[in-house]
Design a protein around this motif. Structure first.
Motif, PDB file in Angstrom:
ATOM      1  N   ALA A 189       0.816  -1.220   0.000  1.00  0.00           N
ATOM      2  CA  ALA A 189       0.000   0.000   0.000  1.00  0.00           C
ATOM      3  C   ALA A 189       0.848   1.267   0.000  1.00  0.00           C
ATOM      4  CB  ALA A 189      -0.938  -0.015   1.206  1.00  0.00           C
ATOM      5  N   ASN A 190       1.917   1.291   0.794  1.00  0.00           N
ATOM      6  CA  ASN A 190       2.742   2.503   0.870  1.00  0.00           C
ATOM      7  C   ASN A 190       3.515   2.743  -0.422  1.00  0.00           C
ATOM      8  OD1 ASN A 190       1.877   2.896   3.503  1.00  0.00           O
ATOM      9  ND2 ASN A 190       3.639   1.854   4.401  1.00  0.00           N
ATOM     10  N   ASP A 191       4.156   1.692  -0.934  1.00  0.00           N
ATOM     11  CA  ASP A 191       4.940   1.853  -2.162  1.00  0.00           C
ATOM     12  C   ASP A 191       4.050   2.190  -3.351  1.00  0.00           C
ATOM     13  OD1 ASP A 191       7.070   1.175  -0.592  1.00  0.00           O
ATOM     14  OD2 ASP A 191       7.889  -0.314  -1.974  1.00  0.00           O
ATOM     15  N   ALA A 192       2.901   1.540  -3.445  1.00  0.00           N
ATOM     16  CA  ALA A 192       1.992   1.814  -4.561  1.00  0.00           C
ATOM     17  C   ALA A 192       1.466   3.243  -4.495  1.00  0.00           C
ATOM     18  CB  ALA A 192       0.834   0.819  -4.554  1.00  0.00           C
ATOM     19  N   ARG A 193       1.215   3.716  -3.287  1.00  0.00           N
ATOM     20  CA  ARG A 193       0.720   5.089  -3.140  1.00  0.00           C
ATOM     21  C   ARG A 193       1.789   6.093  -3.574  1.00  0.00           C
ATOM     22  NH1 ARG A 193      -0.227   4.567   1.685  1.00  0.00           N
ATOM     23  NH2 ARG A 193       1.367   5.924   2.572  1.00  0.00           N
ATOM     24  N   MET A 194       3.038   5.851  -3.207  1.00  0.00           N
ATOM     25  CA  MET A 194       4.118   6.742  -3.629  1.00  0.00           C
ATOM     26  C   MET A 194       4.260   6.739  -5.153  1.00  0.00           C
ATOM     27  SD  MET A 194       5.205   8.112  -0.878  1.00  0.00           S
ATOM     28  CE  MET A 194       3.540   7.929  -0.228  1.00  0.00           C
ATOM     29  N   GLU A 195       4.159   5.565  -5.745  1.00  0.00           N
ATOM     30  CA  GLU A 195       4.263   5.459  -7.202  1.00  0.00           C
ATOM     31  C   GLU A 195       3.106   6.183  -7.878  1.00  0.00           C
ATOM     32  OE1 GLU A 195       6.099   4.188 -10.776  1.00  0.00           O
ATOM     33  OE2 GLU A 195       6.805   4.227  -8.692  1.00  0.00           O
ATOM     34  N   MET A 196       1.918   6.040  -7.335  1.00  0.00           N
ATOM     35  CA  MET A 196       0.753   6.725  -7.891  1.00  0.00           C
ATOM     36  C   MET A 196       0.937   8.235  -7.821  1.00  0.00           C
ATOM     37  SD  MET A 196      -2.044   8.560  -6.580  1.00  0.00           S
ATOM     38  CE  MET A 196      -2.192   7.957  -4.898  1.00  0.00           C
ATOM     39  N   ARG A 197       1.482   8.731  -6.727  1.00  0.00           N
ATOM     40  CA  ARG A 197       1.654  10.175  -6.564  1.00  0.00           C
ATOM     41  C   ARG A 197       2.691  10.729  -7.530  1.00  0.00           C
ATOM     42  NH1 ARG A 197       2.610  10.349  -0.306  1.00  0.00           N
ATOM     43  NH2 ARG A 197       3.408  12.420  -0.777  1.00  0.00           N
ATOM     44  N   ARG A 198       3.696   9.950  -7.845  1.00  0.00           N
ATOM     45  CA  ARG A 198       4.698  10.414  -8.808  1.00  0.00           C
ATOM     46  C   ARG A 198       4.101  10.598 -10.196  1.00  0.00           C
ATOM     47  NH1 ARG A 198       8.505   7.437  -5.573  1.00  0.00           N
ATOM     48  NH2 ARG A 198       7.848   5.447  -6.457  1.00  0.00           N
ATOM     49  N   GLU A 199       3.074   9.820 -10.499  1.00  0.00           N
ATOM     50  CA  GLU A 199       2.516   9.822 -11.847  1.00  0.00           C
ATOM     51  C   GLU A 199       1.217  10.610 -11.970  1.00  0.00           C
ATOM     52  OE1 GLU A 199       4.045   8.470 -14.401  1.00  0.00           O
ATOM     53  OE2 GLU A 199       5.708   7.810 -13.135  1.00  0.00           O
ATOM     54  N   SER A 200       0.627  11.040 -10.865  1.00  0.00           N
ATOM     55  CA  SER A 200      -0.731  11.587 -10.918  1.00  0.00           C
ATOM     56  C   SER A 200      -0.845  12.919 -10.195  1.00  0.00           C
ATOM     57  CB  SER A 200      -1.714  10.584 -10.296  1.00  0.00           C
ATOM     58  OG  SER A 200      -3.009  11.131 -10.233  1.00  0.00           O
ATOM     59  N   ALA A 201      -0.176  13.929 -10.682  1.00  0.00           N
ATOM     60  CA  ALA A 201      -0.283  15.264 -10.088  1.00  0.00           C
ATOM     61  C   ALA A 201      -0.212  15.186  -8.567  1.00  0.00           C
ATOM     62  CB  ALA A 201      -1.583  15.944 -10.518  1.00  0.00           C
ATOM     63  N   ARG A 202       0.753  14.393  -8.115  1.00  0.00           N
ATOM     64  CA  ARG A 202       0.969  14.189  -6.684  1.00  0.00           C
ATOM     65  C   ARG A 202      -0.242  13.601  -5.966  1.00  0.00           C
ATOM     66  NH1 ARG A 202       5.321  18.593  -4.397  1.00  0.00           N
ATOM     67  NH2 ARG A 202       6.888  18.176  -5.986  1.00  0.00           N
ATOM     68  N   GLY A 203      -1.032  12.831  -6.694  1.00  0.00           N
ATOM     69  CA  GLY A 203      -2.096  12.063  -6.056  1.00  0.00           C
ATOM     70  C   GLY A 203      -3.372  12.811  -5.774  1.00  0.00           C
ATOM     71  N   GLU A 263      -5.566   5.610 -12.063  1.00  0.00           N
ATOM     72  CA  GLU A 263      -4.166   5.836 -11.702  1.00  0.00           C
ATOM     73  C   GLU A 263      -3.560   4.593 -11.059  1.00  0.00           C
ATOM     74  OE1 GLU A 263      -2.643   8.352 -12.753  1.00  0.00           O
ATOM     75  OE2 GLU A 263      -4.372   9.536 -13.369  1.00  0.00           O
ATOM     76  N   TYR A 264      -4.304   3.955 -10.172  1.00  0.00           N
ATOM     77  CA  TYR A 264      -3.777   2.749  -9.532  1.00  0.00           C
ATOM     78  C   TYR A 264      -3.689   1.586 -10.514  1.00  0.00           C
ATOM     79  CZ  TYR A 264      -3.248   4.131  -4.649  1.00  0.00           C
ATOM     80  OH  TYR A 264      -2.800   4.689  -3.473  1.00  0.00           O
ATOM     81  N   GLY A 265      -4.591   1.535 -11.480  1.00  0.00           N
ATOM     82  CA  GLY A 265      -4.483   0.500 -12.503  1.00  0.00           C
ATOM     83  C   GLY A 265      -3.174   0.609 -13.258  1.00  0.00           C
ATOM     84  N   ARG A 266      -2.764   1.833 -13.557  1.00  0.00           N
ATOM     85  CA  ARG A 266      -1.483   2.045 -14.236  1.00  0.00           C
ATOM     86  C   ARG A 266      -0.321   1.576 -13.370  1.00  0.00           C
ATOM     87  NH1 ARG A 266      -3.022   8.203 -15.998  1.00  0.00           N
ATOM     88  NH2 ARG A 266      -4.333   7.684 -17.822  1.00  0.00           N
ATOM     89  N   VAL A 267      -0.397   1.879 -12.081  1.00  0.00           N
ATOM     90  CA  VAL A 267       0.662   1.456 -11.159  1.00  0.00           C
ATOM     91  C   VAL A 267       0.749  -0.065 -11.115  1.00  0.00           C
ATOM     92  CG1 VAL A 267       1.355   1.390  -8.728  1.00  0.00           C
ATOM     93  CG2 VAL A 267       0.545   3.535  -9.734  1.00  0.00           C
ATOM     94  N   ILE A 268      -0.391  -0.730 -10.996  1.00  0.00           N
ATOM     95  CA  ILE A 268      -0.409  -2.196 -10.907  1.00  0.00           C
ATOM     96  C   ILE A 268       0.184  -2.817 -12.167  1.00  0.00           C
ATOM     97  CG2 ILE A 268      -1.923  -4.216 -10.800  1.00  0.00           C
ATOM     98  CD1 ILE A 268      -3.818  -2.436  -9.058  1.00  0.00           C
TER      99      ILE A 268
END
Length: 419
Positions: free
Chosen positions: A223-237, A276-281
């Motif tokens: 959950a933590n790593d995926a959230r950080m990755e999502m924020r990098r790609e999505s206008a900081r989440g 956004e999370y689909g892209r991360v996954i």
């Protein structure tokens, strides 16, 4: 491998991994002990376990997470890992052993590091090796046999979680279930298969039975790593956090991180956050390291493996907290209910006031993360980008948390082996 100590049990209540066992026998019972250290990405915990000899019951005597630094924080000063990261855990263990009248030299200690140290190993193998060596030295110096001191592969972490969850089924020779868990840095899925030829299958023998267990771990999909990755790609989440138009504290969500989110600018949107999370996954699931470790099986391909479709799964870690926080645990069709519950609380102007009201003061740290984490949980478990588990095959009515370190202890104490 283990040393045995005779203990007289007289009218005691034994709290085992798999239930409560009562005995009134005055006959000396041979107990076999093992302690396990789980050195995780957010800290380390230590457990003490005993095989009592009472119908094969395994008793949990100690299970605590003292405030010690994670082993992964010792990368630049590895020699301190043992004294500062492991010795305090052994001190807690020895205090319990003294209380029970058990000789420390009769209790081997297994030290396993998980996702945080896997990352250290990937970028600095020399430091990772030195950290684990320092931990081994600390255990031995303090008088315990060292059962193991190594970085645990993700697939074994998943397999031991499966054993912890299925110990009662294995003992009673009934059907097993799968386990899906989301930690801070990695996510795991494991289930028994009727084929030994599918990718990522591990073969174990326990109590005379052979099990083929599909066991897969995805580093970076915690959950933590995926959230950080999502924020990098999505206008900081921004689409994954609740709006804070009133300007209540905090001014920034996760303000101490490298990618803080201005709470007044956040505007939770379930559909966009799910995208956004689909892209991360997809991206993390097919990363070179995960492809190499998982025989190129990406999260959305897990559902195509033999026996997956017939398996019912139990939940662990972040998943349970999310369902509990939104009040939908132990309900049917958690996928639909979760979407409705999260949207009702997290969406709309000034939704932060509703989110923060969900948590008492001692749990408030979870509040800023809950909308994002809940969306990720649903995306990974149910969506076509993730595992695609059918809601009817997910059992959230779980009475105890699944812990891989207890599973390892159970496996060892029952004389399990890799086939």
């Amino acid at each position: 491998m283990f040393r045995r100590v005779a203990v007289v049990l007289t009218c005691i209540l034994v709290s085992s991994l798999f239930g409560i066992v009562t005995t009134t026998s005055a006959t000396p019972v041979q107990r076999t002990y093992i302690a396990v250290i789980d050195a995780g990405s957010s800290g380390s915990r230590i457990g003490l376990f005993a095989l009592t000899g009472v119908e094969g019951a395994v008793e949990t005597l100690l299970f605590v997470k003292p405030p010690v630094p994670p082993l992964s924080t010792f990368e630049s000063h590895s020699s301190d890992a043992g004294p500062d990261g492991i010795a305090p855990l052994i001190a807690v263990l020895d205090e319990k052993l003294a209380e029970l009248g058990i000789d420390p030299s009769s209790v081997p200690v297994a030290l396993f590091a998980t996702a945080g140290m896997r990352r250290v190993e990937a970028r600095n193998a020399t430091a990772a090796k030195a950290i684990m060596a320092s931990g081994r030295t600390a255990i031995a110096t303090l008088g315990h046999p060292v059962r193991a001191a190594r970085i645990l592969p993700g697939e074994l972490e998943a397999a031991y979680a499966w054993m912890d969850s299925n110990g009662e089924s294995i003992n009673s020779r009934t059907a097993t279930h799968g386990v899906v868990e989301i930690g801070g840095a990695s996510a795991q899925v494991s289930f028994e298969t009727n084929s030994s030829k599918v990718p990522d299958v591990l073969r174990f023998t326990v109590d005379g039975r052979v099990f083929n267990v599909v066991s897969i771990s995805y580093l970076g999909l915690g959950a933590n790593d995926a959230r950080m990755e999502m924020r990098r790609e999505s206008a900081r989440g921004v689409p994954c956090y609740p709006n804070n138009a009133s300007g209540l504290r905090p001014k920034r969500y996760e303000g101490s991180s490298a990618l803080p989110v201005r709470s007044v600018k956040a505007n939770f949107d379930w559909e966009q956050c799910s995208v956004e999370y689909g892209r991360v996954i997809r991206r993390v699931g097919r990363s070179p390291s995960n492809s190499r470790e998982n025989d190129r099986v990406t999260p959305h391909q897990v559902r195509d493996l033999a026996s997956f479709g017939a398996t019912h799964f139990q939940i662990a870690d972040t998943i349970g907290y999310v369902l509990q926080d939104f009040g939908i645990a132990r309900n049917k069709n958690e996928s639909r209910r979760l979407k409705r519950a999260v949207t009702a609380v997290c969406a709309g102007s000034d939704a932060w006031a509703q989110v923060r009201a969900m948590y008492p003061a001692d749990q408030f740290a979870r509040a800023p993360l809950t909308c994002a984490n809940a969306t990720f949980v649903r995306s990974l478990i149910f969506s076509r980008d993730g595992f695609g588990i059918a809601p009817s095959h997910l059992d959230t009515n779980v009475q105890r948390e699944t812990k891989w370190d207890r599973g390892f202890a159970w496996f060892e104490l029952h004389g399990g082996s890799r086939a």
